[in-house]
Design a protein around this motif. Structure first.
Motif, PDB file in Angstrom:
ATOM      1  N   PRO A  38       0.804  -1.232   0.000  1.00  0.00           N
ATOM      2  CA  PRO A  38       0.000   0.000   0.000  1.00  0.00           C
ATOM      3  C   PRO A  38       0.832   1.275   0.000  1.00  0.00           C
ATOM      4  O   PRO A  38       0.309   2.359  -0.260  1.00  0.00           O
ATOM      5  CB  PRO A  38      -0.832  -0.116   1.280  1.00  0.00           C
ATOM      6  CG  PRO A  38      -0.082  -1.067   2.147  1.00  0.00           C
ATOM      7  CD  PRO A  38       0.573  -2.031   1.207  1.00  0.00           C
ATOM      8  N   ARG A  51      -8.065   1.554  -1.615  1.00  0.00           N
ATOM      9  CA  ARG A  51      -8.517   0.228  -1.189  1.00  0.00           C
ATOM     10  C   ARG A  51      -9.822  -0.195  -1.851  1.00  0.00           C
ATOM     11  O   ARG A  51      -9.906  -1.302  -2.417  1.00  0.00           O
ATOM     12  CB  ARG A  51      -8.680   0.198   0.332  1.00  0.00           C
ATOM     13  CG  ARG A  51      -9.236  -1.127   0.845  1.00  0.00           C
ATOM     14  CD  ARG A  51      -9.537  -1.090   2.325  1.00  0.00           C
ATOM     15  NE  ARG A  51     -10.581  -0.116   2.627  1.00  0.00           N
ATOM     16  CZ  ARG A  51     -11.146   0.006   3.828  1.00  0.00           C
ATOM     17  NH1 ARG A  51     -10.729  -0.746   4.835  1.00  0.00           N
ATOM     18  NH2 ARG A  51     -12.087   0.905   4.025  1.00  0.00           N
ATOM     19  N   ALA A  52     -10.851   0.636  -1.794  1.00  0.00           N
ATOM     20  CA  ALA A  52     -12.163   0.245  -2.311  1.00  0.00           C
ATOM     21  C   ALA A  52     -12.104  -0.068  -3.799  1.00  0.00           C
ATOM     22  O   ALA A  52     -12.673  -1.065  -4.263  1.00  0.00           O
ATOM     23  CB  ALA A  52     -13.194   1.343  -2.039  1.00  0.00           C
ATOM     24  N   LEU A  55     -10.189  -3.390  -4.408  1.00  0.00           N
ATOM     25  CA  LEU A  55     -10.985  -4.571  -4.064  1.00  0.00           C
ATOM     26  C   LEU A  55     -12.089  -4.819  -5.083  1.00  0.00           C
ATOM     27  O   LEU A  55     -12.421  -5.970  -5.383  1.00  0.00           O
ATOM     28  CB  LEU A  55     -11.571  -4.412  -2.664  1.00  0.00           C
ATOM     29  CG  LEU A  55     -10.541  -4.442  -1.519  1.00  0.00           C
ATOM     30  CD1 LEU A  55     -11.199  -4.108  -0.191  1.00  0.00           C
ATOM     31  CD2 LEU A  55      -9.844  -5.804  -1.439  1.00  0.00           C
ATOM     32  N   LEU A  78      -5.031 -11.160  -1.014  1.00  0.00           N
ATOM     33  CA  LEU A  78      -4.142 -10.005  -1.095  1.00  0.00           C
ATOM     34  C   LEU A  78      -2.745 -10.491  -0.743  1.00  0.00           C
ATOM     35  O   LEU A  78      -2.548 -11.159   0.271  1.00  0.00           O
ATOM     36  CB  LEU A  78      -4.587  -8.912  -0.114  1.00  0.00           C
ATOM     37  CG  LEU A  78      -6.000  -8.375  -0.310  1.00  0.00           C
ATOM     38  CD1 LEU A  78      -6.314  -7.331   0.759  1.00  0.00           C
ATOM     39  CD2 LEU A  78      -6.191  -7.797  -1.705  1.00  0.00           C
ATOM     40  N   LYS A 106      -3.078  -3.580   8.681  1.00  0.00           N
ATOM     41  CA  LYS A 106      -4.019  -2.901   7.799  1.00  0.00           C
ATOM     42  C   LYS A 106      -4.405  -3.789   6.627  1.00  0.00           C
ATOM     43  O   LYS A 106      -5.593  -3.948   6.314  1.00  0.00           O
ATOM     44  CB  LYS A 106      -3.424  -1.586   7.291  1.00  0.00           C
ATOM     45  CG  LYS A 106      -4.311  -0.854   6.290  1.00  0.00           C
ATOM     46  CD  LYS A 106      -3.809   0.558   6.025  1.00  0.00           C
ATOM     47  CE  LYS A 106      -2.495   0.551   5.273  1.00  0.00           C
ATOM     48  NZ  LYS A 106      -2.081   1.932   4.899  1.00  0.00           N
ATOM     49  N   VAL A 107      -3.403  -4.380   5.966  1.00  0.00           N
ATOM     50  CA  VAL A 107      -3.703  -5.230   4.810  1.00  0.00           C
ATOM     51  C   VAL A 107      -4.409  -6.507   5.251  1.00  0.00           C
ATOM     52  O   VAL A 107      -5.331  -6.985   4.574  1.00  0.00           O
ATOM     53  CB  VAL A 107      -2.415  -5.530   4.016  1.00  0.00           C
ATOM     54  CG1 VAL A 107      -2.703  -6.507   2.882  1.00  0.00           C
ATOM     55  CG2 VAL A 107      -1.823  -4.238   3.453  1.00  0.00           C
ATOM     56  N   SER A 109      -6.430  -6.728   7.698  1.00  0.00           N
ATOM     57  CA  SER A 109      -7.818  -6.339   7.968  1.00  0.00           C
ATOM     58  C   SER A 109      -8.589  -6.114   6.669  1.00  0.00           C
ATOM     59  O   SER A 109      -9.773  -6.446   6.582  1.00  0.00           O
ATOM     60  CB  SER A 109      -7.855  -5.086   8.845  1.00  0.00           C
ATOM     61  OG  SER A 109      -7.418  -3.937   8.137  1.00  0.00           O
ATOM     62  N   TRP A 110      -7.935  -5.555   5.642  1.00  0.00           N
ATOM     63  CA  TRP A 110      -8.585  -5.414   4.335  1.00  0.00           C
ATOM     64  C   TRP A 110      -9.072  -6.771   3.850  1.00  0.00           C
ATOM     65  O   TRP A 110     -10.201  -6.914   3.385  1.00  0.00           O
ATOM     66  CB  TRP A 110      -7.621  -4.844   3.309  1.00  0.00           C
ATOM     67  CG  TRP A 110      -7.260  -3.406   3.484  1.00  0.00           C
ATOM     68  CD1 TRP A 110      -7.736  -2.537   4.432  1.00  0.00           C
ATOM     69  CD2 TRP A 110      -6.344  -2.664   2.676  1.00  0.00           C
ATOM     70  NE1 TRP A 110      -7.162  -1.300   4.266  1.00  0.00           N
ATOM     71  CE2 TRP A 110      -6.310  -1.347   3.197  1.00  0.00           C
ATOM     72  CE3 TRP A 110      -5.555  -2.977   1.576  1.00  0.00           C
ATOM     73  CZ2 TRP A 110      -5.501  -0.350   2.639  1.00  0.00           C
ATOM     74  CZ3 TRP A 110      -4.755  -1.991   1.019  1.00  0.00           C
ATOM     75  CH2 TRP A 110      -4.733  -0.692   1.547  1.00  0.00           C
ATOM     76  N   GLN A 113     -11.949  -8.338   6.160  1.00  0.00           N
ATOM     77  CA  GLN A 113     -13.245  -7.681   5.984  1.00  0.00           C
ATOM     78  C   GLN A 113     -13.857  -7.969   4.620  1.00  0.00           C
ATOM     79  O   GLN A 113     -15.077  -7.895   4.451  1.00  0.00           O
ATOM     80  CB  GLN A 113     -13.080  -6.172   6.179  1.00  0.00           C
ATOM     81  CG  GLN A 113     -12.717  -5.770   7.589  1.00  0.00           C
ATOM     82  CD  GLN A 113     -12.167  -4.358   7.675  1.00  0.00           C
ATOM     83  OE1 GLN A 113     -12.284  -3.566   6.744  1.00  0.00           O
ATOM     84  NE2 GLN A 113     -11.533  -4.035   8.800  1.00  0.00           N
ATOM     85  N   HIS A 114     -13.015  -8.301   3.646  1.00  0.00           N
ATOM     86  CA  HIS A 114     -13.492  -8.530   2.282  1.00  0.00           C
ATOM     87  C   HIS A 114     -13.624 -10.017   1.948  1.00  0.00           C
ATOM     88  O   HIS A 114     -13.985 -10.378   0.825  1.00  0.00           O
ATOM     89  CB  HIS A 114     -12.536  -7.863   1.295  1.00  0.00           C
ATOM     90  CG  HIS A 114     -13.139  -7.628  -0.059  1.00  0.00           C
ATOM     91  ND1 HIS A 114     -14.165  -6.730  -0.288  1.00  0.00           N
ATOM     92  CD2 HIS A 114     -12.874  -8.182  -1.271  1.00  0.00           C
ATOM     93  CE1 HIS A 114     -14.490  -6.734  -1.569  1.00  0.00           C
ATOM     94  NE2 HIS A 114     -13.731  -7.616  -2.191  1.00  0.00           N
TER      95      HIS A 114
END
Length: 290
Positions: A38, A51-52, A55, A78, A106-107, A109-110, A113-114
């Motif tokens: 990132p 991010r959005a 994804l 990821l 952070k990654v 969690s990305w 969550q996805h």
């Protein structure tokens, strides 16, 4: 699947995985990964877009691959370069930079969550692989976090990363397998996936000595860029001819389009379509986009 929340030192309540995670990923599924960091727009698709948007692109790519081969459920991923080789030495002289806990979390969690698993990739530079594995252990205790190791930046001769292509021996890969196997056993979690990048003969030596382990699925990933015919030749010469367990194939959104492939029917440079990759034998079970 066993709940490892109490054992997880990462405040797992904030990292709950969205959706259902199968106990065994390979060979029943195909993994589709977005690679990068990132902090860098140039390292790969993972960091090129917000991010959005990134994804959303991953979702659309996953749909294309699922349509191309409905027989293998797609697992999105990821693939974070968590330890990055450097052209200049760090304070310890090891020519590698470890990402901060904040960036790695952070990654992770990305992905969580996805509903995407996460790979943490190691470019050791002049550091010791075992030490870098130990640094990442607390993250790898999570059942949806897996590992990648990159021989290209394993500089056993002491050369500066980027000046020569590095190498891993079977002994190094076995060290990573044994490490992951222990993490799986001690934390009572599903098998891990280990991705090993490769695009030359010398990047992996003594492949016949690599030892398989039921707790670890090993993927040798064809990591070279260029026109399709060159990529296919590399896959056959360095992956298929020296089989280990499972195979992977990397696609570059930009570098693969630098030259026209005169051995194909395409008149313009192009990134290989899913159908082109799936025509390979064996069909790769790990697909990575950079």
């Amino acid at each position: 699947m066993v709940d490892t929340t109490e054992k997880d030192p990462l405040k797992a309540d904030t990292l709950q995985f969205a959706g259902t995670l199968p106990d065994t990923l390979l060979p029943k599924h195909r993994i589709l990964a977005y690679y990068g960091n990132p902090h860098s727009k140039r390292m790969g698709i993972l960091g090129e877009f917000p991010r959005a948007e990134m994804l959303q692109k991953l979702d659309r790519e996953a749909e294309r691959w699922q349509k191309a081969d409905p027989s293998k459920p797609i697992i999105k991923a990821l693939h974070l370069v968590a330890i990055s080789a450097q052209g200049t030495p760090q304070k310890d002289g090891k020519y590698r930079l470890r990402m901060s806990d904040k960036t790695i979390r952070k990654v992770i969690s990305w992905g969580a969550q996805h509903g995407a698993i996460v790979f943490l990739d190691i470019q050791v530079g002049l550091a010791d692989l075992k030490g870098e594995l130990a640094f990442l252990e607390k993250y790898l205790k999570l059942p949806y976090v897996h590992l990648g190791i990159d021989p290209e930046f394993s500089m056993k001769t002491g050369a500066r990363p980027g000046t020569k292509i590095g190498t891993y021996d079977a002994a190094d890969i076995n060290d990573a397998v044994q490490f992951l196997s222990r993490v799986v056993k001690e934390n009572n979690i599903p098998p891990k996936v280990l991705v090993v990048h490769r695009f030359t003969q010398r990047m992996v030596t003594n492949y016949k000595n690599i030892k398989l382990d039921p707790r670890v699925a090993i993927v040798i990933d064809m990591d070279g860029w260029g026109p399709p015919s060159l990529k296919i030749d590399s896959y056959r010469d360095y992956i298929v001819k020296e089989p280990v367990q499972y195979t992977g194939f990397k696609l570059f959104y930009y570098n693969d389009k630098k030259k026209v492939d005169h051995r194909s029917n395409h008149k313009v440079p192009h990134v290989m379509e899913p159908a082109e990759v799936l025509a390979l034998e064996p069909k790769p079970l790990y697909i990575q986009y950079q």
